[in-house]
Scaffold this active site. Structure first.
Site, PDB file in Angstrom:
ATOM      1  N   HIS A  65       0.857  -1.198   0.000  1.00 46.07           N
ATOM      2  CA  HIS A  65       0.000   0.000   0.000  1.00 46.07           C
ATOM      3  C   HIS A  65       0.882   1.233   0.000  1.00 46.07           C
ATOM      4  O   HIS A  65       2.106   1.130   0.077  1.00 46.07           O
ATOM      5  CB  HIS A  65      -0.987  -0.016   1.168  1.00 46.07           C
ATOM      6  CG  HIS A  65      -0.376   0.102   2.536  1.00 46.07           C
ATOM      7  ND1 HIS A  65       0.492  -0.837   3.059  1.00 46.07           N
ATOM      8  CD2 HIS A  65      -0.520   1.050   3.512  1.00 46.07           C
ATOM      9  CE1 HIS A  65       0.835  -0.483   4.285  1.00 46.07           C
ATOM     10  NE2 HIS A  65       0.253   0.666   4.583  1.00 46.07           N
ATOM     11  N   HIS A  67       1.341   3.848   2.025  1.00 45.69           N
ATOM     12  CA  HIS A  67       1.833   4.553   3.211  1.00 45.69           C
ATOM     13  C   HIS A  67       3.361   4.682   3.172  1.00 45.69           C
ATOM     14  O   HIS A  67       4.062   3.738   2.841  1.00 45.69           O
ATOM     15  CB  HIS A  67       1.431   3.798   4.473  1.00 45.69           C
ATOM     16  CG  HIS A  67       0.221   4.353   5.154  1.00 45.69           C
ATOM     17  ND1 HIS A  67      -0.573   3.600   5.972  1.00 45.69           N
ATOM     18  CD2 HIS A  67      -0.312   5.618   5.152  1.00 45.69           C
ATOM     19  CE1 HIS A  67      -1.555   4.367   6.441  1.00 45.69           C
ATOM     20  NE2 HIS A  67      -1.420   5.579   5.961  1.00 45.69           N
ATOM     21  N   ASP A  69       5.687   4.678   5.359  1.00 46.06           N
ATOM     22  CA  ASP A  69       6.592   3.816   6.140  1.00 46.06           C
ATOM     23  C   ASP A  69       6.893   2.504   5.421  1.00 46.06           C
ATOM     24  O   ASP A  69       7.796   1.772   5.823  1.00 46.06           O
ATOM     25  CB  ASP A  69       6.059   3.554   7.559  1.00 46.06           C
ATOM     26  CG  ASP A  69       4.638   3.023   7.597  1.00 46.06           C
ATOM     27  OD1 ASP A  69       3.788   3.556   6.869  1.00 46.06           O
ATOM     28  OD2 ASP A  69       4.380   2.071   8.368  1.00 46.06           O
ATOM     29  N   HIS A  70       6.175   2.243   4.321  1.00 45.35           N
ATOM     30  CA  HIS A  70       6.417   1.035   3.517  1.00 45.35           C
ATOM     31  C   HIS A  70       7.150   1.350   2.213  1.00 45.35           C
ATOM     32  O   HIS A  70       7.462   0.438   1.450  1.00 45.35           O
ATOM     33  CB  HIS A  70       5.085   0.336   3.207  1.00 45.35           C
ATOM     34  CG  HIS A  70       4.380  -0.124   4.445  1.00 45.35           C
ATOM     35  ND1 HIS A  70       4.232  -1.452   4.769  1.00 45.35           N
ATOM     36  CD2 HIS A  70       3.833   0.584   5.468  1.00 45.35           C
ATOM     37  CE1 HIS A  70       3.596  -1.551   5.935  1.00 45.35           C
ATOM     38  NE2 HIS A  70       3.344  -0.332   6.371  1.00 45.35           N
ATOM     39  N   HIS A 157      -7.471  -1.643   5.475  1.00 44.63           N
ATOM     40  CA  HIS A 157      -6.634  -0.610   6.083  1.00 44.63           C
ATOM     41  C   HIS A 157      -7.243   0.752   5.739  1.00 44.63           C
ATOM     42  O   HIS A 157      -6.544   1.735   5.570  1.00 44.63           O
ATOM     43  CB  HIS A 157      -5.218  -0.762   5.528  1.00 44.63           C
ATOM     44  CG  HIS A 157      -4.144   0.009   6.241  1.00 44.63           C
ATOM     45  ND1 HIS A 157      -4.064   0.117   7.613  1.00 44.63           N
ATOM     46  CD2 HIS A 157      -3.076   0.708   5.753  1.00 44.63           C
ATOM     47  CE1 HIS A 157      -3.003   0.847   7.930  1.00 44.63           C
ATOM     48  NE2 HIS A 157      -2.396   1.223   6.815  1.00 44.63           N
ATOM     49  N   ASP A 180      -0.418  -3.866   6.015  1.00 43.10           N
ATOM     50  CA  ASP A 180      -1.150  -3.232   7.122  1.00 43.10           C
ATOM     51  C   ASP A 180      -2.638  -3.512   6.959  1.00 43.10           C
ATOM     52  O   ASP A 180      -3.225  -3.229   5.908  1.00 43.10           O
ATOM     53  CB  ASP A 180      -0.920  -1.714   7.113  1.00 43.10           C
ATOM     54  CG  ASP A 180       0.446  -1.320   7.630  1.00 43.10           C
ATOM     55  OD1 ASP A 180       1.263  -2.218   7.903  1.00 43.10           O
ATOM     56  OD2 ASP A 180       0.686  -0.105   7.757  1.00 43.10           O
ATOM     57  N   HIS A 244       5.762  -4.782  12.879  1.00 47.92           N
ATOM     58  CA  HIS A 244       5.014  -3.518  12.721  1.00 47.92           C
ATOM     59  C   HIS A 244       4.137  -3.257  13.951  1.00 47.92           C
ATOM     60  O   HIS A 244       2.910  -3.209  13.867  1.00 47.92           O
ATOM     61  CB  HIS A 244       4.181  -3.610  11.436  1.00 47.92           C
ATOM     62  CG  HIS A 244       3.650  -2.296  10.920  1.00 47.92           C
ATOM     63  ND1 HIS A 244       2.586  -1.655  11.501  1.00 47.92           N
ATOM     64  CD2 HIS A 244       4.014  -1.533   9.860  1.00 47.92           C
ATOM     65  CE1 HIS A 244       2.330  -0.544  10.821  1.00 47.92           C
ATOM     66  NE2 HIS A 244       3.186  -0.451   9.827  1.00 47.92           N
TER      67      HIS A 244
HETATM   68 ZN   LIG Z   1       2.652   0.717   8.164  1.00 45.74          ZN
HETATM   69 ZN   LIG Z   2      -0.274   1.561   6.542  1.00 42.27          ZN
END
Ligand SMILES: [Zn+2]
Ligand SMILES: [Zn+2]
Length: 280
Positions: A65, A67, A69-70, A157, A180, A244
């Site tokens: 996805h 986001h 942080d990925h 998510h 996530d 995570h």
């Molecule tokens: Zn995440």
């Molecule tokens: Zn996420």
């Protein structure tokens, strides 16, 4: 290869909050001679290097996805592969924001790429080959190499749409990476009888404490640890690997383990840290 060399390595167990001990989200899967990386948060290239999985040897990158942080390690991964002699990177991503981000990952690096070619004579430009698919709540194959197959399913998510989980199957095993998501029937079905399930996790106690605070929405779109334990047990997961963490574990992982066990999970369980490895 004479010895079994299948493994899952957590390349990052962190979340957006910077943590010196946890890189951004990512999981390396090596199965039947195919090397796959799921997500590329901050520090992914360094963790892959530490895991003796040189970045240029990856066969494919799977994104869950959009986001940050990925994804914040994605440009580093693609550019480092190029400089190491692997100019082309295959990226599998759900259609929409994640695929768009991947397709444009080199846009801001064109001046750097040009000057490196000019100065050091690098052979050709780096490129990304983005393989997109329309995610669905019914699992479907999105990539394969030889006998290794990758299946994706949409997860929950929201409002991050789409978000997906992946299952990787080969002759000698199977791995699911949740991305996530809340605990959902889609991942439970995808993880039926899987050897290794790498799943994100959020403490129920944290969610209860977060009601009415600005953490409540954060708690709401992650995987309740108690429900995860119940779901993994129903799915017949062989080995559950937690990653995570919400919130960041400051006093170890025991609270996460206890909640997952209280949900009923009886199989093997690891609360992972960066470079935690499962081999078979
Ligand atoms: Zn995440
Ligand atoms: Zn996420």
């Amino acid at each position: 290869m004479s010895e079994p060399s299948n493994r899952v390595v957590l390349t990052g167990t962190g979340v957006p909050v910077p943590d010196p001990d946890r890189a951004g989200a990512g999981t390396l899967v090596e199965l039947d001679g195919v090397r796959l990386q799921v997500d590329a948060g901050r520090g992914t290239v360094q963790r892959l290097t530490a895991a003796m999985a040189p970045v240029q040897t990856l066969d494919v990158l799977l994104l869950t996805h959009h986001h940050s942080d990925h994804l914040t390690g994605l440009a580093d991964l693609v550019l480092s592969r190029w400089l190491a002699g692997a100019p082309r990177t295959t990226i599998v991503a759900p259609a929409g924001p994640t695929a768009r981000f991947a397709a444009g990952i080199l846009d801001q690096w064109q001046d750097d790429i040009a000057v490196r070619i000019e100065h050091a004579g690098h052979d050709g430009s780096p490129s990304v080959d983005v393989v997109t698919f329309e995610p669905s709540s019914s699992p479907s194959e999105v990539w394969h190499s030889g006998a290794v197959s990758v299946t994706a399913v949409s997860v929950h998510h929201e409002p991050v749409l789409p978000a997906v989980a992946y299952r990787i199957d080969g002759p000698s095993g199977s791995v699911v990476v949740s991305g996530d998501t809340t605990v959902c029937s889609e991942v439970e079905l995808l993880a039926t009888d899987v050897d290794v399930l790498v799943h994100e996790v959020r403490l129920r106690a944290f969610a209860e404490q977060s009601v009415g605070t600005h953490y409540e929405p954060i708690a709401g779109y992650h995987a309740d640890a108690v429900d995860l334990g119940a779901s993994a047990e129903r799915a017949g997961v062989g080995h559950l690997v937690l990653t995570h963490y919400i919130p960041i574990p400051v006093n170890g992982h025991q609270a996460f383990v206890d909640e997952v066990r209280s949900g009923g999970y009886s199989g093997r369980l690891i609360a992972g840290d960066d470079l935690t490895t499962v081999r078979w």
